[in-house]
Design a protein around this motif. Structure first.
Motif, short mmCIF file in Angstrom:
data_model
loop_
_atom_site.label_atom_id
_atom_site.label_comp_id
_atom_site.label_asym_id
_atom_site.label_seq_id
_atom_site.Cartn_x
_atom_site.Cartn_y
_atom_site.Cartn_z
N VAL A 305 1.15 -1.60 -0.17
CA VAL A 305 0.06 0.32 -0.39
C VAL A 305 0.96 1.49 -0.59
CG1 VAL A 305 -1.22 1.40 1.25
CG2 VAL A 305 -1.43 -0.98 1.12
N LEU A 306 2.00 1.09 0.81
CA LEU A 306 2.52 2.72 1.49
C LEU A 306 3.96 2.93 -0.05
CD1 LEU A 306 2.84 2.57 4.83
CD2 LEU A 306 1.38 3.79 3.98
N PRO A 307 3.67 3.60 -0.83
CA PRO A 307 4.84 4.40 -1.34
C PRO A 307 6.12 4.17 -1.24
CG PRO A 307 3.89 6.08 -0.86
CD PRO A 307 2.81 4.90 -0.03
N SER A 308 7.45 3.95 -1.84
CA SER A 308 8.48 4.08 -1.59
C SER A 308 9.00 5.43 -1.55
CB SER A 308 9.74 3.25 -1.99
OG SER A 308 8.83 1.93 -2.70
N PRO A 309 9.92 5.45 0.00
CA PRO A 309 10.73 4.77 0.59
C PRO A 309 9.64 4.59 2.11
CG PRO A 309 11.44 6.65 1.07
CD PRO A 309 10.60 6.97 -0.47
N ILE A 310 10.32 2.92 2.61
CA ILE A 310 9.03 2.33 3.48
C ILE A 310 10.01 2.72 5.15
CG2 ILE A 310 7.47 1.20 4.51
CD1 ILE A 310 6.81 0.04 1.74
N ALA A 311 9.40 3.13 5.81
CA ALA A 311 10.15 3.09 6.84
C ALA A 311 10.48 1.42 7.38
CB ALA A 311 9.68 3.30 8.40
N PRO A 312 11.83 1.22 7.41
CA PRO A 312 12.47 0.16 7.77
C PRO A 312 12.52 -0.87 9.09
CG PRO A 312 14.69 1.50 7.56
CD PRO A 312 13.01 2.85 7.73
N THR A 313 11.82 -0.12 9.82
CA THR A 313 11.18 -0.62 11.05
C THR A 313 11.29 -2.67 11.45
OG1 THR A 313 9.40 -0.13 11.09
CG2 THR A 313 10.70 1.08 12.79
N LEU A 314 11.15 -3.17 11.99
CA LEU A 314 10.95 -4.47 12.29
C LEU A 314 9.57 -4.33 12.48
CD1 LEU A 314 11.21 -7.37 12.20
CD2 LEU A 314 11.71 -7.34 13.96
N PHE A 315 7.98 -4.51 11.30
CA PHE A 315 6.89 -4.67 11.24
C PHE A 315 6.60 -5.32 11.57
CE2 PHE A 315 3.20 -2.09 9.84
CZ PHE A 315 2.31 -2.34 10.83
N CYS A 316 5.75 -6.20 12.73
CA CYS A 316 5.04 -7.42 12.51
C CYS A 316 3.57 -7.85 12.27
CB CYS A 316 6.58 -8.89 13.06
SG CYS A 316 6.61 -8.20 14.66
N GLU A 317 2.84 -9.18 12.48
CA GLU A 317 1.52 -8.85 12.95
C GLU A 317 1.77 -9.34 14.59
OE1 GLU A 317 -0.99 -10.60 10.17
OE2 GLU A 317 0.81 -11.71 9.15
N PRO A 318 1.21 -9.28 14.99
CA PRO A 318 1.24 -9.48 16.92
C PRO A 318 1.13 -10.97 17.16
CG PRO A 318 -0.82 -7.91 16.32
CD PRO A 318 -0.44 -8.31 14.54
N ASP A 319 1.06 -11.80 15.77
CA ASP A 319 1.14 -13.30 16.22
C ASP A 319 2.73 -13.70 15.79
OD1 ASP A 319 -1.46 -14.27 17.26
OD2 ASP A 319 -2.53 -14.92 15.23
#
Length: 430
Positions: A305-319
Motif C-alpha cells: 500500500v505505502l509508496p517507497s521509501p518505506i520505514a525499515p522498522t521490524l514491523f510484524c503481525e502480533p502473532d
C-alpha cells in the motif's frame, strides 16, 4: 506567486508542530504556531503576545467555581479566539491544522460552528491542510476501546467522526494514514510520504557500555493503546524460556529523560497493535540508530500500500511478535542492520527541514502523484490499539443493533464486505 506565510495550529502533537515551525524559520519562511491546547512544550514562553489573554481567560475558566462564572470566561475566551482568527486572516495565507480541528473547537460556543472558521478562510482564498494523526479520523469500532461495551456511544462517535471528516473535505486537503481512511470520500495525502518530523534535539550523544545482557525499552504514552499488558506477558514468556535481558518501561517522564533512557537500549518496543511501521516514538528511536520492533495487523499488507521509501522498522503481525523479538534479541548483526537502515531513512526523509520542505511543496501545488491515496482502496479492517477479535465483536454488535449502514462505509464496498463477512462468522460462532 505570494510568499508563504504559515499559520500552524491549533494544538500540539508530540512536538511535531513546534519542530516544523522552527524549520520554517530556518528556511526564512514566516510562520507562527498558535497552540490553543494546554500542551507543555519547550517554547511556550516565546509565543506571540496575542495569545496571552487567551491563556489567562482559559486558566480562569478552568478554575471557575460555578456555571455562571464559567460562562463569563467562555465568552471572553470566545472573543480572544475570534481576535486571533481575524489577526490570522491578515497575516497568513497558508494554514496547517492538526488533529482534525481548527481554533473554534477550543471554545464552548465556537465549537458548535467549526465549519464557519474554514468557510471564511476559503472565502479569503487561504490554502489549508488538515494533518490527521489516526485517532482523530479512525473508525471507533477499530480504535482503542474507550466505550466499555457502550455500543450506543460508539455509534454516536462513528457519526461524529464521519461528519467531521466530510466537513473538513469541503474546505481543504487532508493528510492521513491509508489504514484510517474509512470515512474519507476524497483522495488525500498519505501521512507516511511526509513522515514524522524530528530534529537534531532528538539525537542523543551516548556511548553504549559493552554489556552481554540485552536491554529492551518500552515507553507507552497510552498503555492500553500500545498493548503494554500483552507486551509484558510476551516478555515474561521469553524470560521463562531462558533468555536473559533487562526490561525498562518508562512513562510520564519528561521527553528529554525518555530520550536518555532510549539510547541506552539495544531494542525499542514501540507498540503491539499499530497501523503504521513508524510512528512518533519509533522515529525518535530510529534517528538514534536503535532498532525498533512494531506489532500490528497492518504489517500483512503495508508494503503493498505505502509508496517507497518505506520505514525499515521490524514491523510484524502480533502473532509473530514474540518470535521476531527473540530473533532480534539473539542476532546482533540484525539489530545493527535495522538500526543503521532506520537512521539512514530518517535522515533522508524525516528531519524537520525535509518535512517542512515537503509541506511548502504541497502548499505550492507541487505534489507527486504517489502521495495521494484513493480511500475506496482501503481494505484494512483492524485499526490501531485493539485486538482483532475485539474489532470483529464491535462490528458485529454495531451492525446487529443499527444495521450495516451504521459502519459509515457504504462507499467502501471492499472494506464493507470484509467487515460483514467477519460479523457473520462471529454471530455464527456465538
Amino acid at each position: 506567486m505570494k510568499k508563504n506565510k504559515i499559520f500552524l495550529g491549533a494544538q500540539e502533537i508530540a512536538g511535531m508542530m513546534e519542530r516544523l515551525n522552527n524549520a520554517f524559520h530556518k528556511m526564512g519562511i514566516k510562520s507562527d504556531f498558535f497552540c490553543l491546547y494546554g500542551y507543555d512544550y519547550a517554547n511556550q514562553a516565546n509565543e506571540l503576545p496575542i495569545l496571552n489573554k487567551y491563556r489567562i481567560h482559559t486558566q480562569k475558566r478552568m478554575s471557575a467555581k460555578n456555571l455562571k462564572e464559567k460562562k463569563k470566561w467562555d465568552i471572553l475566551q470566545m472573543i480572544d479566539i475570534l481576535y486571533i482568527f481575524i489577526y490570522s486572516i491578515f497575516h497568513y495565507n497558508c494554514y496547517l491544522y492538526i488533529f482534525g480541528h481548527g481554533m473554534f473547537l477550543h471554545n464552548y460556543y465556537l465549537r458548535k460552528v467549526q465549519n464557519i472558521e474554514f468557510a471564511i478562510l476559503k472565502l479569503f482564498r487561504k490554502k489549508m491542510l488538515m494533518w490527521c494523526c489516526g485517532s482523530d479520523s479512525r473508525a471507533p469500532y477499530c480504535d482503542v476501546d474507550i466505550y466499555d461495551g457502550d455500543i450506543d456511544k460508539m455509534y454516536g462517535d462513528i457519526n461524529k467522526k464521519k461528519n467531521n471528516i466530510s466537513m473538513i473535505e469541503k474546505y481543504m486537503t487532508i493528510i492521513d494514514f491509508p489504514a484510517s481512511s474509512h470515512f474519507h470520500t476524497k483522495p488525500y495525502i498519505i501521512y507516511n510520504c511526509l513522515g514524522v518530523p524530528v530534529d537534531e534535539k532528538e539525537k542523543v550523544k551516548y556511548v553504549k557500555e559493552d554489556n552481554s545482557r540485552i536491554s529492551i525499552l518500552h515507553a507507552p504514552s497510552n498503555k492500553k493503546g500500545k498493548g503494554t499488558n500483552e507486551i509484558r506477558q510476551i516478555l515474561n514468556e521469553i524470560r521463562e524460556e531462558g533468555y536473559d535481558f533487562d526490561y525498562v518501561e518508562v512513562s510520564g517522564m519528561p521527553h528529554t529523560e525518555v530520550l536518555k533512557q532510549m539510547v541506552k537500549a539495544d531494542i525499542v518496543i514501540d507498540q503491539l497493535y499499530c497501523d503504521t511501521p513508524m510512528a512518533g516514538f519509533a522515529t525518535e528511536a530510529a534517528i538514534n540508530g536503535i532498532p525498533v520492533i512494531v506489532g500490528g495487523y497492518y504489517a500483512k499488507q503495508y508494503k503493498e500500500v505505502l509508496p517507497s521509501p518505506i520505514a525499515p522498522t521490524l514491523f510484524c503481525e502480533p502473532d509473530e511478535f514474540k518470535q521476531k523479538l527473540i530473533q532480534l534479541m539473539t542476532d546482533k548483526k540484525m539489530r545493527d542492520e535495522i538500526g543503521a537502515s532506520e537512521k539512514d531513512y530518517v535522515e533522508k526523509n524525516c528531519m524537520s527541514d525535509i518535512v517542512a520542505k515537503k509541506f511548502i511543496d504541497i502548499f505550492d501545488g507541487n505534489i507527486p502523484d504517489n502521495y495521494f491515496f484513493q480511500p475506496e482502496n482501503n481494505s484494512y479492517p483492524f485499526g490501531w490499539g485493539i485486538k482483532k477479535d475485539d474489532v470483529i465483536e464491535n462490528v458485529s454488535k454495531i451492525t446487529e443493533k443499527y444495521g450495516e449502514d451504521a459502519l459509515g462505509i457504504d462507499d467502501k464496498k471492499q472494506l464493507k464486505e470484509v467487515y460483514l463477512r467477519m460479523a457473520e462468522e462471529y454471530t455464527r460462532n456465538e
